[in-house]
Every structure is written in C-alpha cells, then in structure tokens.
Design a protein around this motif. Sequence first.
Motif, PDB file in Angstrom:
ATOM      1  N   GLN A  21       0.622  -0.973  -0.244  1.00  0.00           N
ATOM      2  CA  GLN A  21      -0.324   0.086  -0.221  1.00  0.00           C
ATOM      3  C   GLN A  21       1.099   0.969  -0.176  1.00  0.00           C
ATOM      4  O   GLN A  21       0.410   2.491  -0.351  1.00  0.00           O
ATOM      5  N   PHE A  22       2.001   0.912   0.468  1.00  0.00           N
ATOM      6  CA  PHE A  22       2.676   2.427   0.739  1.00  0.00           C
ATOM      7  C   PHE A  22       3.088   2.447  -0.969  1.00  0.00           C
ATOM      8  O   PHE A  22       3.598   3.934  -1.010  1.00  0.00           O
ATOM      9  N   LEU A  23       4.079   2.000  -1.547  1.00  0.00           N
ATOM     10  CA  LEU A  23       4.224   1.407  -2.750  1.00  0.00           C
ATOM     11  C   LEU A  23       3.401   2.075  -3.533  1.00  0.00           C
ATOM     12  O   LEU A  23       3.825   3.227  -4.325  1.00  0.00           O
ATOM     13  N   GLU A  24       2.204   1.282  -3.126  1.00  0.00           N
ATOM     14  CA  GLU A  24       1.075   2.614  -4.570  1.00  0.00           C
ATOM     15  C   GLU A  24       0.578   3.684  -4.276  1.00  0.00           C
ATOM     16  O   GLU A  24       0.362   4.253  -5.492  1.00  0.00           O
ATOM     17  N   GLU A  25       0.744   3.963  -2.910  1.00  0.00           N
ATOM     18  CA  GLU A  25       0.402   5.115  -2.739  1.00  0.00           C
ATOM     19  C   GLU A  25       1.330   6.114  -3.572  1.00  0.00           C
ATOM     20  O   GLU A  25       1.310   7.525  -3.765  1.00  0.00           O
ATOM     21  N   GLN A  26       3.151   6.143  -3.198  1.00  0.00           N
ATOM     22  CA  GLN A  26       4.219   6.353  -3.571  1.00  0.00           C
ATOM     23  C   GLN A  26       3.586   6.731  -5.392  1.00  0.00           C
ATOM     24  O   GLN A  26       3.742   7.638  -5.928  1.00  0.00           O
ATOM     25  N   ILE A  27       3.252   5.604  -5.682  1.00  0.00           N
ATOM     26  CA  ILE A  27       2.996   5.286  -7.365  1.00  0.00           C
ATOM     27  C   ILE A  27       1.697   6.510  -8.054  1.00  0.00           C
ATOM     28  O   ILE A  27       2.169   7.880  -8.813  1.00  0.00           O
ATOM     29  N   ARG A  28       0.837   6.368  -6.750  1.00  0.00           N
ATOM     30  CA  ARG A  28      -0.255   7.710  -7.385  1.00  0.00           C
ATOM     31  C   ARG A  28       0.583   8.951  -7.546  1.00  0.00           C
ATOM     32  O   ARG A  28       0.087   9.839  -7.937  1.00  0.00           O
ATOM     33  N   LYS A  29       0.471   9.061  -6.316  1.00  0.00           N
ATOM     34  CA  LYS A  29       1.238  10.932  -6.105  1.00  0.00           C
ATOM     35  C   LYS A  29       2.095  11.218  -7.320  1.00  0.00           C
ATOM     36  O   LYS A  29       1.825  11.673  -7.564  1.00  0.00           O
ATOM     37  N   ILE A  30       2.641  10.329  -6.988  1.00  0.00           N
ATOM     38  CA  ILE A  30       3.805  10.961  -8.205  1.00  0.00           C
ATOM     39  C   ILE A  30       3.630  10.929  -9.535  1.00  0.00           C
ATOM     40  O   ILE A  30       3.712  11.655 -10.252  1.00  0.00           O
ATOM     41  N   CYS A  31       2.491   9.839  -9.970  1.00  0.00           N
ATOM     42  CA  CYS A  31       1.734   9.913 -11.486  1.00  0.00           C
ATOM     43  C   CYS A  31       1.093  11.130 -11.503  1.00  0.00           C
ATOM     44  O   CYS A  31       0.961  11.815 -12.559  1.00  0.00           O
ATOM     45  N   SER A  32       1.097  11.821 -10.692  1.00  0.00           N
ATOM     46  CA  SER A  32      -0.161  12.842 -10.558  1.00  0.00           C
ATOM     47  C   SER A  32      -0.355  14.048 -10.480  1.00  0.00           C
ATOM     48  O   SER A  32      -0.050  14.728 -11.652  1.00  0.00           O
ATOM     49  N   GLU A  33       1.896  14.082 -10.055  1.00  0.00           N
ATOM     50  CA  GLU A  33       2.343  15.355 -10.069  1.00  0.00           C
ATOM     51  C   GLU A  33       2.990  15.283 -11.088  1.00  0.00           C
ATOM     52  O   GLU A  33       2.803  16.683 -11.600  1.00  0.00           O
ATOM     53  N   TYR A  34       2.982  14.225 -12.262  1.00  0.00           N
ATOM     54  CA  TYR A  34       4.036  14.573 -13.063  1.00  0.00           C
ATOM     55  C   TYR A  34       2.612  14.057 -14.395  1.00  0.00           C
ATOM     56  O   TYR A  34       2.992  14.561 -15.839  1.00  0.00           O
ATOM     57  N   GLY A  35       1.362  14.701 -14.041  1.00  0.00           N
ATOM     58  CA  GLY A  35       0.282  14.864 -15.328  1.00  0.00           C
ATOM     59  C   GLY A  35      -0.635  13.730 -15.784  1.00  0.00           C
ATOM     60  O   GLY A  35      -0.428  13.445 -16.736  1.00  0.00           O
ATOM     61  N   TYR A  36       0.032  12.235 -15.375  1.00  0.00           N
ATOM     62  CA  TYR A  36       0.567  10.758 -15.979  1.00  0.00           C
ATOM     63  C   TYR A  36      -1.520  10.669 -15.600  1.00  0.00           C
ATOM     64  O   TYR A  36      -1.613  10.401 -13.848  1.00  0.00           O
ATOM     65  N   LYS A  37      -2.754  10.368 -15.938  1.00  0.00           N
ATOM     66  CA  LYS A  37      -3.783   9.514 -15.361  1.00  0.00           C
ATOM     67  C   LYS A  37      -4.019   7.915 -15.292  1.00  0.00           C
ATOM     68  O   LYS A  37      -3.078   7.385 -16.662  1.00  0.00           O
ATOM     69  N   GLU A  38      -4.455   7.112 -14.419  1.00  0.00           N
ATOM     70  CA  GLU A  38      -4.832   6.179 -14.425  1.00  0.00           C
ATOM     71  C   GLU A  38      -5.079   5.678 -15.949  1.00  0.00           C
ATOM     72  O   GLU A  38      -6.652   6.267 -15.651  1.00  0.00           O
ATOM     73  N   ILE A  39      -5.198   4.382 -16.024  1.00  0.00           N
ATOM     74  CA  ILE A  39      -5.707   3.471 -16.625  1.00  0.00           C
ATOM     75  C   ILE A  39      -6.494   1.869 -16.421  1.00  0.00           C
ATOM     76  O   ILE A  39      -5.362   1.144 -15.880  1.00  0.00           O
ATOM     77  N   ARG A  40      -7.464   1.018 -16.614  1.00  0.00           N
ATOM     78  CA  ARG A  40      -7.749   0.340 -15.890  1.00  0.00           C
ATOM     79  C   ARG A  40      -8.150  -0.507 -17.337  1.00  0.00           C
ATOM     80  O   ARG A  40      -9.012  -0.422 -17.638  1.00  0.00           O
ATOM     81  N   THR A  41      -7.456  -1.778 -18.078  1.00  0.00           N
ATOM     82  CA  THR A  41      -7.943  -2.436 -18.574  1.00  0.00           C
ATOM     83  C   THR A  41      -8.359  -3.827 -18.282  1.00  0.00           C
ATOM     84  O   THR A  41      -7.902  -4.598 -16.765  1.00  0.00           O
ATOM     85  N   PRO A  42      -8.856  -4.367 -19.547  1.00  0.00           N
ATOM     86  CA  PRO A  42      -9.227  -6.310 -18.721  1.00  0.00           C
ATOM     87  C   PRO A  42      -7.370  -6.793 -18.185  1.00  0.00           C
ATOM     88  O   PRO A  42      -6.657  -6.561 -19.267  1.00  0.00           O
ATOM     89  N   VAL A  43      -7.857  -8.395 -17.421  1.00  0.00           N
ATOM     90  CA  VAL A  43      -6.470  -8.479 -16.955  1.00  0.00           C
ATOM     91  C   VAL A  43      -6.712  -9.811 -18.251  1.00  0.00           C
ATOM     92  O   VAL A  43      -5.959 -10.495 -18.044  1.00  0.00           O
TER      93      VAL A  43
END
Length: 423
Positions: A21-43
């Motif tokens: 969860q720590f790692l995932e939070e860091q990922i979401r935080k930095i991506c949002s700061e860099y202007g990257y939006k999340e995408i979820r595609t099917p597995v």
Amino acid sequence: MSIQRPKGTQDIIPGTIEKWQFLEEQIRKICSEYGYKEIRTPVFEATELFQRGVGETTDIVNKEMYTFMDKGQRSITLRPEGTASVCRAYTENKLYALQQPVKMYYLGPMFRYEKSQAGRFRQFHQFGAEVLGGEDPLVDAEIICLIWDFFGRIGLKGLVVEINSVGCPTCRAEHRIRLQEFLQECKDDLCPDCQNRFTKNPMRILDCKNSSCQKLTENAPTTLDTLCVDCAEHFAKTQEYLKIAGIAYRINPRMVRGLDYYQKTAFEVTAEGIGAQNAICGGGRYDGLVQEIGGPATPGIGFAMGLERILSVMEKQSVEMLPEVEAPVVIAALGEAARQEGFRLLGDLRQAGLPAVMDLLGKGLKGQLKYADREQARYVLILGDDELSRKMVIVRDMRLGEQQEIPLDQIKAFLLNHTKCEM
Ligand SMILES: [Zn+2]
Ligand SMILES: [Zn+2]
C-alpha cells in the motif's frame, strides 16, 4: 487435504500488505504530480493482441502466456504485460482525438507461466506508464525523470540509468547488414540462442548474457554507429534534457531490449548489490506499435517495473518503509451494559474519523489490555459498571503509561484534540 494456492502465486497478507500500500500510494502520488492519469484495462484480452503487440518471436508469447479457449470458443490470454492493452484501449476509445500526448499509468497483476524459482511469480504485479501521441525527445526525458524521481522518493540507492538508441527501421536495416558482416566469421562459435538470432534478430546478440558471446561481439558495430540523422538528433536532444533534469545517465550501446517494435530510445535502471539480474525497470520508445495492432500511426514510449522486485530490492537495501498508520483507540468494556455503551461509543468515534476497535470475543480486562497492546493502541478507554454509573470513562495513555477519568460526553472531543495535535 487442504487446498493450496496455485504454484507461482502468493497471498499478500496483513503485515506485508502495508508495504504494498505504501508503494502504491507513492506511485499514485508521483503520477498525479507528473500529469499521468490512471488507466485500467481487462486482465484478459484476445490472444491476438499479444501475438501482434508483443511479438510472436518473443519468449513471452512463445512460452509464457496463459492462453485458453473460453466457452464461446474465443482464444483468450491473461495479460502478460501492460503496453499492448493500453495501446488497444487508446485506439478503441479514440483517445487519439484528445489533446496529445496522452499520459497514462497502470498498476495491476500480470500473468506469465514462468519456471518457478525464487522471486519469480506467475501472477506478478507491475507499475507502468505509457505516453502516446508525442514524439518529441522531451517526452523521453520526462518519463525517465518520473522513474528516477520515483526510485529516489522510495529511498532506493546505487541506481544507474542506462540509455541507448536502437534507431528506426531505416537505420536498423543498415545496422543489421553491418552486424551480420561482422558476425559472419564467428557465427559458429556463438551460443545456440544467438545462432538462432543471427537471421531472425541479430541486434539481440548484442545483449546476450552469455560471456563467450559477449567476448566475441566486443567490437561489433552497435546501433549507435549507424543512427540516421533523425535518430541521432533525437538521441542527442534526449540527453540534453536529461542533463537539464540532473539525471546522471550512462550510455550502454549494447542494451537493446527484447522487443521488435522498440525504436530510438531504450532505457533501463539498474541497482547495485542485488546480483546479476540487476535491472529493476525497463522501457523504450515504440513508435510502430499502435499501428501494428490496428490503430492510427502514433508515436509512443513507456516503461514497466515489477513491484515484487522493487519490494525485494528495498528489503535488500534495508530501505525503511514507514507507512503512516494512525494508532487506533481501543475500547475495553467490562460487563454487558458497558459493552453496549462501548459499542455505541465505537460508532461515535469512527464517525468522527478516529480509528477505533474493541474486543469482540468477550475477554476479561487483562485480555482486553493485551489486545490493545497488540493493536498498538495509543489510548485505551476502560469502561466498567462503576464508570458507567458515573457517566465517566478511564482513558489510559499507552505511551505515557498514565490514566485519567473523563466524562463520557467529553471523550470524543478529548481524543480528537489529542490525536490531531500529534499529527
Ligand atoms: Zn533512424
Ligand atoms: Zn549468445
């Protein structure tokens, strides 16, 4: 016989999940700061997507895919990587009609049927990002910055960014001829894999891990020797921007990355002190891929990293992970009337945003205090018949080892005051 989880999978249980969860939070935080939006595609996707988008000659497609026929007789594959799906989604959802480039990241499980060995999972997790619709070298530099910044923030040490340019189809054709000329003499001494690559994909001989192949190809021409003007300029500009960003990179002309569709910039981040397989992130530009899977001609670049691997490097480098967990309030209630009052209070505290728990097994006071200890409680509220009749509650401060009585109707305010001041 109890049922066990399938080979190559893992349960991420409490005690370990906090690191994820720590790692995932860091990922979401930095991506949002860099202007990257999340995408979820099917597995899972149509098998053809990966055959075309990853390449039929790769090990991933040839040996490692989880492929099956579904009940409608369609060939389905559990995604072995993220890029092909993102490119498909970009086309299918007409994201090319939006402002370009489109910057996206993903986080989730991938599936590869790998030989089971330490650190290799058949269901593993990747963080990756893709930028579609931008061919400027600034895009290349920015995405490398994001990776560098991310590793810095989570505290990894001894990292090196390696970059290379593998050229475009035009200059690669020239490289192929020159390389095959060079290899003609020593061809028969190469490892069996490389002998295979000689006609299929000679460029890959350059990053063979076999030491005798490395020796034989020591002076072989690299893609950097044959870059066309366009590719050379792109590579120079990318480096210029990396310098501005203060990233100490190293040029590795032998790093070609596996996939056929890579063009121009290829990059890897390696870490010290974790053994031979030291790449912890890899990526590159793939200007032909979207078209390859049926979309409009679109430049693209991306990277992926395995979270299991990142976590194991963090462990090897003894990186402290301090997830911010708010210590809960534990209510210790004695007797049924106090239990009911405690249960009511529990709801009150949670409504106020305070993490709060109570014993659910009807333990005695000693057991409940032990429970509070295990929960690493900051405060324990002790409530018995005596306190209840006086509408009071005993508040024990676990850190200071002190306790005091507080009127029941003031306890919420007291806790809010005390816990919020400390944060
Ligand atoms: Zn070129
Ligand atoms: Zn070889």
